[in-house]
Design an enzyme around this catalytic site. Sequence first.
Site, PDB file in Angstrom:
ATOM      1  CG  HIS A  19      38.804  39.709  47.375  1.00 20.50           C
ATOM      2  ND1 HIS A  19      39.438  39.985  48.556  1.00 20.50           N
ATOM      3  CD2 HIS A  19      39.157  40.712  46.540  1.00 20.50           C
ATOM      4  CE1 HIS A  19      40.149  41.095  48.436  1.00 20.50           C
ATOM      5  NE2 HIS A  19      39.998  41.553  47.222  1.00 20.50           N
ATOM      6  CB  CYS A  38      37.557  46.581  49.465  1.00 25.55           C
ATOM      7  SG  CYS A  38      38.891  47.456  48.626  1.00 25.55           S
ATOM      8  CG  HIS A  44      37.224  44.545  44.703  1.00 24.73           C
ATOM      9  ND1 HIS A  44      36.667  44.282  45.943  1.00 24.73           N
ATOM     10  CD2 HIS A  44      38.567  44.587  44.903  1.00 24.73           C
ATOM     11  CE1 HIS A  44      37.623  44.185  46.848  1.00 24.73           C
ATOM     12  NE2 HIS A  44      38.800  44.359  46.253  1.00 24.73           N
ATOM     13  CG  HIS A  46      42.873  42.795  43.733  1.00 25.47           C
ATOM     14  ND1 HIS A  46      43.169  44.129  43.838  1.00 25.47           N
ATOM     15  CD2 HIS A  46      42.005  42.518  44.742  1.00 25.47           C
ATOM     16  CE1 HIS A  46      42.508  44.644  44.878  1.00 25.47           C
ATOM     17  NE2 HIS A  46      41.796  43.691  45.432  1.00 25.47           N
ATOM     18  CG  ASP A  84      44.815  32.404  37.296  1.00 20.65           C
ATOM     19  OD1 ASP A  84      44.771  33.634  37.509  1.00 20.65           O
ATOM     20  OD2 ASP A  84      44.940  31.914  36.150  1.00 20.65           O
ATOM     21  CG  HIS A  85      41.011  33.498  35.568  1.00 20.51           C
ATOM     22  ND1 HIS A  85      42.366  33.511  35.371  1.00 20.51           N
ATOM     23  CD2 HIS A  85      40.499  34.469  34.769  1.00 20.51           C
ATOM     24  CE1 HIS A  85      42.662  34.443  34.484  1.00 20.51           C
ATOM     25  NE2 HIS A  85      41.560  35.046  34.105  1.00 20.51           N
ATOM     26  CD  GLU A 130      44.849  44.546  47.643  1.00 18.61           C
ATOM     27  OE1 GLU A 130      44.073  43.774  48.217  1.00 18.61           O
ATOM     28  OE2 GLU A 130      45.098  45.703  48.047  1.00 18.61           O
TER      29      GLU A 130
END
Length: 141
Positions: A19, A38, A44, A46, A84-85, A130
């Site tokens: 994100h 960020c 970037h 997580h 996810d992904h 996070e």
Amino acid sequence: MTQVPVVYLTRKETISACHRLHSPHLTDEQNAAIYGKCNNFWGHGHNYTVEVTVRGPVDEKTGMVMNISDLKIYMKNVLMDKLDHKNLDKDVPYFKHVVSTTENVAIFVFDELKKEMPKPDLLYEVKIYETDKNIVIYRGE
């Protein structure tokens, strides 16, 4: 009359997503000042660890608050299938106009899980790691 014990049941899952923290309500300069690295234009990622806790009485017939297999399915439907992904800002419609902070991710997960669950009142808490040092908890308040 015997009081029925109340138990907290937690299941953990890990997802990966990227994100960019950027608010359309702020100037580019304000975004850079508030979000720092960020706010990188390219975003970037997580590896989020998500803990979902349900709370309720232990059913005297089953001995469970909720069948953990059911909770696993609800979490898959929300976490794995929707987040996810994914690029949160581009792939998840909720984040088109909501900044994809971990606070807002926790709210999204909580609200989506409530829609999945036949007994949504059992949902107590969503906790998102996070990083090892940054943790957000949301209880629907």
